[in-house]
Design a protein around this motif. Structure first.
Motif, PDB file in Angstrom:
ATOM      1  N   PRO A 114     -12.585  14.434  49.362  1.00  0.00           N
ATOM      2  CA  PRO A 114     -12.179  12.776  49.703  1.00  0.00           C
ATOM      3  C   PRO A 114     -13.292  12.636  51.295  1.00  0.00           C
ATOM      4  CG  PRO A 114     -10.506  13.505  49.112  1.00  0.00           C
ATOM      5  CD  PRO A 114     -11.304  14.438  49.278  1.00  0.00           C
ATOM      6  N   CYS A 115     -13.595  13.724  51.840  1.00  0.00           N
ATOM      7  CA  CYS A 115     -13.666  13.228  53.471  1.00  0.00           C
ATOM      8  C   CYS A 115     -15.086  12.876  52.956  1.00  0.00           C
ATOM      9  CB  CYS A 115     -13.654  14.150  54.267  1.00  0.00           C
ATOM     10  SG  CYS A 115     -13.533  15.712  53.798  1.00  0.00           S
ATOM     11  N   ALA A 116     -16.302  13.692  52.029  1.00  0.00           N
ATOM     12  CA  ALA A 116     -17.673  14.230  51.903  1.00  0.00           C
ATOM     13  C   ALA A 116     -17.880  13.099  51.625  1.00  0.00           C
ATOM     14  CB  ALA A 116     -17.924  15.366  50.899  1.00  0.00           C
ATOM     15  N   TYR A 117     -17.305  11.790  50.908  1.00  0.00           N
ATOM     16  CA  TYR A 117     -17.882  10.456  50.529  1.00  0.00           C
ATOM     17  C   TYR A 117     -17.725   9.536  51.616  1.00  0.00           C
ATOM     18  CZ  TYR A 117     -17.964  13.290  46.483  1.00  0.00           C
ATOM     19  OH  TYR A 117     -18.269  13.815  45.128  1.00  0.00           O
ATOM     20  N   ASP A 118     -16.908  10.195  52.493  1.00  0.00           N
ATOM     21  CA  ASP A 118     -16.819   9.007  54.182  1.00  0.00           C
ATOM     22  C   ASP A 118     -17.818   9.264  54.591  1.00  0.00           C
ATOM     23  OD1 ASP A 118     -14.353   8.443  52.705  1.00  0.00           O
ATOM     24  OD2 ASP A 118     -13.483   9.807  53.950  1.00  0.00           O
TER      25      ASP A 118
END
Length: 125
Positions: A114-118
């Protein structure tokens, strides 16, 4: 590629003999066979030979006609090899070393965390 694959790591280094500096990496190439590795050097030597002085040109063609066979045999025995020519105050050295190439994971078909999309790009000024 599932496991390690045998191959050759090839590099081309240049060195200015008139200055006290370290050699500089000019190019590198990953080859998967001895013929592919020595061909990389052969193509480079044939390409630059018209611009070389007579002595450097003789060095290049000596390797192309005789040294290349010795290089290929050494590579097939998994021995590292070097080819060097000197043009005026510049030494050019090609190195070929046997290596094991490791396969790397790729992101195709994999879910990113999920952090890749932040990640938000900063605006440029």
């Amino acid at each position: 590629m599932n496991g390690p694959v045998r191959g050759y790591w090839c590099e081309c280094w240049t060195e200015d003999l008139s200055e006290d500096r370290r050699p500089a990496l000019l190019a590198s190439f990953d080859a998967y066979s001895a013929p592919q590795a020595d061909r990389w050097v052969a193509v480079a030597l044939r390409t630059i030979s018209p611009a070389l002085d007579p002595q450097a040109s003789d060095e290049a063609w000596a390797w192309l006609y005789e040294g290349r066979i010795k290089t290929r045999r050494a590579l097939l025995r998994a021995e590292p090899c070097t080819v060097t020519i000197t043009q005026a105050s510049t030494r050019v050295t090609w190195t070929i070393r046997p290596v094991l190439f490791l396969s790397l994971a790729h992101r195709q078909g994999a879910e990113l965390p999920p952090c890749a999309y932040d990640f938000k790009r900063h605006p440029t000024d």
